[in-house]
Design an enzyme around this catalytic site. Structure first.
Site, PDB file in Angstrom:
ATOM      1  N   CYS A 126     -31.406 -38.085 -40.973  1.00  0.00           N
ATOM      2  CA  CYS A 126     -31.772 -36.853 -40.280  1.00  0.00           C
ATOM      3  C   CYS A 126     -30.802 -35.766 -40.726  1.00  0.00           C
ATOM      4  O   CYS A 126     -29.590 -35.989 -40.774  1.00  0.00           O
ATOM      5  CB  CYS A 126     -31.680 -37.061 -38.774  1.00  0.00           C
ATOM      6  N   CYS A 169     -28.107 -32.704 -33.696  1.00  0.00           N
ATOM      7  CA  CYS A 169     -29.036 -33.767 -33.302  1.00  0.00           C
ATOM      8  C   CYS A 169     -28.463 -34.493 -32.098  1.00  0.00           C
ATOM      9  O   CYS A 169     -27.308 -34.923 -32.121  1.00  0.00           O
ATOM     10  CB  CYS A 169     -29.244 -34.740 -34.462  1.00  0.00           C
ATOM     11  N   LYS A 174     -19.210 -68.533 -43.661  1.00  0.00           N
ATOM     12  CA  LYS A 174     -20.083 -68.755 -42.507  1.00  0.00           C
ATOM     13  C   LYS A 174     -21.193 -69.766 -42.815  1.00  0.00           C
ATOM     14  O   LYS A 174     -21.688 -69.832 -43.936  1.00  0.00           O
ATOM     15  CB  LYS A 174     -20.712 -67.431 -42.069  1.00  0.00           C
ATOM     16  N   ARG A 229      -7.218 -60.050 -28.374  1.00  0.00           N
ATOM     17  CA  ARG A 229      -7.160 -59.282 -29.621  1.00  0.00           C
ATOM     18  C   ARG A 229      -7.465 -57.808 -29.388  1.00  0.00           C
ATOM     19  O   ARG A 229      -6.836 -56.940 -29.966  1.00  0.00           O
ATOM     20  CB  ARG A 229      -8.153 -59.856 -30.635  1.00  0.00           C
ATOM     21  N   LYS A 275     -14.086 -72.838 -38.333  1.00  0.00           N
ATOM     22  CA  LYS A 275     -14.023 -71.501 -37.739  1.00  0.00           C
ATOM     23  C   LYS A 275     -14.542 -71.598 -36.303  1.00  0.00           C
ATOM     24  O   LYS A 275     -15.744 -71.686 -36.072  1.00  0.00           O
ATOM     25  CB  LYS A 275     -14.854 -70.495 -38.531  1.00  0.00           C
ATOM     26  N   SER A 278      -6.855 -90.465 -12.612  1.00  0.00           N
ATOM     27  CA  SER A 278      -6.457 -90.680 -11.216  1.00  0.00           C
ATOM     28  C   SER A 278      -4.943 -90.798 -11.079  1.00  0.00           C
ATOM     29  O   SER A 278      -4.348 -90.284 -10.117  1.00  0.00           O
ATOM     30  CB  SER A 278      -7.132 -91.938 -10.663  1.00  0.00           C
ATOM     31  N   LYS A 305      -7.565 -70.615 -46.046  1.00  0.00           N
ATOM     32  CA  LYS A 305      -6.324 -69.846 -46.152  1.00  0.00           C
ATOM     33  C   LYS A 305      -5.500 -70.368 -47.322  1.00  0.00           C
ATOM     34  O   LYS A 305      -5.460 -71.576 -47.565  1.00  0.00           O
ATOM     35  CB  LYS A 305      -5.486 -69.980 -44.874  1.00  0.00           C
TER      36      LYS A 305
END
EC number: 6.5.1.2
Length: 670
Positions: free
Chosen positions: A429, A435, A317, A139, A118, A36, A293
């Site tokens: 393929c 294709c 991860k 980025r 991360k 406030s 790092k």
């Protein structure tokens, strides 16, 4: 109207107090006044500036909000690419990262790493000139991002003016924009009440908020910024360690995440990881792992970069979140290089805040190894908290009629034969560029910036041309007629003329670009330049045997087989001849004569007057040299243009030869 000295002094005092309270709140996490009281100070400043508008400065706290909506985001070229990190998902991968570094540096003993959470947000680059925020950019693809300066100015934790006076002439601060969980939950509740769109997770909310064309909308979103890296730096030497950079940030008023720790060796990194796995839910925002790092900036410079990631950092991860659901069907997708991938169609399930209804099964070896069948109850996870994948079936829940899937004998798109070479996990393929599925992706690749660079031929237009049967194979690009284009929705005369001009311009190219544009499996732009430099003529390359191809440096047996198979497929050979008949051409590659460039590695920094960056790199490659994007101890020359970035400073620190544009042009002529 002249501003009374007393009023001017009060305005400056209010700005100082408000900025100081922002610093204590966002950087130190130690607010000294209630909200406030802060609001009262802010409103007083607003009233004074409204009465005396000549006192308003761009860095005033009141100038965060109020810019007019934008029509489009301007592109921003990153002088130093904003590269992503390589990932590891287990202790073995992390130890391998540490081992690679120590082997490269010839070190047996452990050395210092910096560990940090991360953050699962949106990467952002802030550029400050003489302490004032002059640009903010996303980025993007790492090389070109979007200018989001007006939106970023509305984020209260981003200082419009750096604190103190010990900041450099120019500094680029990189970090992450996040939406805290509490703010995200509140935003979604209020949006739901209004009947507005809600976001699936805080990361999507942060990204969508940052990319609003109207900054006034961004201003209402609860975003926060944390800095973690310096890009460009001028007018100040880099400190010794990465942790010193973070101390700079705090001194300048840039928020830094508090859970950062300097550890000795990889064991310390593992301890940090285990601690964060247990405490991640207590954090105010989402994280999906840890970042490790090398602390020493000198060692970072020595290690340099590989491809699109630094050698001196890695992301470890967290285990992905998992849920159960049922496989409704298994279908097949065909990629640009003909890879036929099995995809599970699932009963929709929410995993980590994202509704998952499709999940990759990667390839047929994986499909059979996991033994996933239609009707199975399976465990689904978001690998790396991003890509949905099927972990495996719960056999106790398998119904009796669960169907085992076989490799299709025919392509689901063009009905050409599907083959799975022995020893390979991927079925393909053989329809080549004829294709339809491969055609769609191949045209996008063929017209991309690093290939034939057809400006204006975007993804939606490619889809439309194929849908309307205006392009039936890749040569159809050069057979488009103005009348057919203008008959399409939202394609007027001018748009059609611009596109046809770009298509005509693309006919004049180079052999490396043409080879890259063909989309041969395993042939990126670097390999394309290697092939062009070795053979000089397309005919010689098309006739080359697998053995001849394998004799070329950097061409392995798999790449050699792919190149040979591509050029010896009748459809592809006919297509190439047709492209040349339609006018696609290039100057003949000259054999590299002995020069001072041959065998040398170059890095460019700053802008050249007579050449674009890509033109300079192509000339280096044609002369037998190598152009890379980062400075390391293996760099022979750094070419210094106007307004050089931190590559210049790194090169000086490593004692690498610095040459200007004139000296570089002389080398080219040698």
């Amino acid at each position: 109207m002249e501003v009374p000295a007393k009023i001017q002094k009060r305005i400056e005092r209010l700005r100082h107090e408000i900025n100081d309270h922002n610093y204590r709140y966002y950087v130190l996490s130690q607010p000294t006044i209630p909200d406030s009281v802060y609001d009262e100070l802010f409103h007083e400043l607003e009233k004074l500036e409204k009465k005396y508008p000549e006192t308003i400065t761009p860095s005033s706290p009141t100038q965060r909000v109020g810019a007019e909506p934008l029509k489009v985001f301007e592109p921003v070229h990153h002088e130093i690419p904003m590269l992503s990190l390589d990932n590891v998902f287990d202790e073995k991968g992390l130890r391998a990262f540490d081992k690679r570094i120590r082997q490269r540096l010839k070190l047996d003993k452990p050395f210092e790493y910096v560990c940090e959470p991360k953050m699962d947000g949106v990467a952002l680059s802030l550029l400050y000139e003489n302490g004032e925020l002059i640009r903010a950019a996303t980025r993007g693809d790492g090389y070109t991002g979007e200018n989001v300066t007006q939106n970023t100015r509305t984020i209260a934790s981003v200082p419009l003016q750096l604190r103190g006076n010990d900041y450099p002439e120019l500094v680029e601060i990189r970090g992450e924009v996040l939406m805290p969980r509490e703010g995200f939950a509140k935003f979604n509740r209020e949006a739901e009440k209004r009947g507005d769109k809600t976001f699936a997770n805080p990361r999507n909310a942060a990204s969508g908020s940052l990319r609003q064309l109207d900054p006034r909308i961004t201003a209402k979103r609860p975003l926060i910024f944390y800095g973690y890296l310096i890009g460009l730096l001028k007018g100040k030497d880099f400190p010794k360690n990465h942790c010193d950079v973070l101390k700079w940030f705090k001194d300048w008023g840039i928020p830094v995440i508090s859970e950062i720790k300097v550890v000795g060796g990889i064991e310390g990194c593992l301890d940090y990881y285990e601690h964060l796995v247990k405490t991640r839910e207590k954090m105010p925002f989402d994280i999906d792992g840890i970042v490790i790092k090398v602390n020493s900036l000198q060692v970072q410079a020595e290690l340099g970069f590989v491809s699109r990631a630094p050698r001196w950092a890695i992301a470890y991860k967290f285990p992905a979140q998992e849920k159960m659901t049922v496989v409704k069907a298994i279908e097949f997708q065909v990629g640009r290089t003909g890879a036929v991938t099995p995809v599970a169609r699932l009963e929709p399930v929410s995993v980590s805040g994202v509704t998952v209804s499709n999940a990759t099964l990667h390839n047929f070896d994986e499909l059979y190894r996991k033994d996933v069948r239609v009707g199975d109850t399976v465990i689904v996870r978001r690998a790396g908290d991003v890509i949905p994948e099927v972990v495996g079936p719960i056999l106790a829940k398998r119904p009796k009629k669960a169907k085992l899937i076989k490799i299709p004998s025919r392509c689901p798109v063009c009905h050409a034969e599907v083959i799975k070479p022995e020893g390979e996990a991927v079925a393909r393929c053989v329809g080549g560029l004829y294709c339809r599925a491969q055609l769609r992706e191949s045209i996008k690749h063929f017209s991309s910036r690093r290939a034939l660079d057809i400006e204006g031929l975007g993804d939606k237009l490619v889809e439309l041309f194929i849908q309307e049967k205006l392009i039936k194979d890749i040569t159809g690009i050069y057979q488009l007629k103005k009348s057919a284009i203008t008959a399409l929705p939202r394609m007027g005369e001018k748009s059609a003329e611009n596109l046809l001009t770009a298509i005509e311009k693309s006919k004049k190219t180079t052999l490396p670009r043409f080879l890259y544009a063909l989309g041969i499996r395993g042939v990126g732009d670097t390999t394309a330049r290697t092939l062009a430099r070795h053979f000089h003529e397309l005919d010689l390359l098309m006739k080359a045997s697998i053995e001849t191809l394998q004799e070329i440096r950097d061409i392995g047996p798999v790449a050699a087989e792919n190149i040979h198979a591509f050029f010896h497929q009748k459809n592809n050979a006919e297509l190439i001849n047709k492209l040349i008949h339609l006018g696609v051409h290039w100057p003949q590659e000259k054999a590299v004569v002995k020069s001072e460039i041959a065998g040398k590695t170059f890095v460019l920094t700053g802008a050249l007057k007579s050449l674009t960056r890509e033109e300079a790199e192509e000339k280096i490659e044609r002369s037998g040299g190598k152009a890379t994007s980062s400075v390391s101890k293996n760099t022979d020359y750094v070419i210094v243009g106007e307004n050089p970035g931190s590559k210049y400073e790194k090169a000086k620190a490593l004692g690498i030869s610095l040459i200007d544009e004139e000296a570089f042009l002389k080398l080219l002529k040698s």
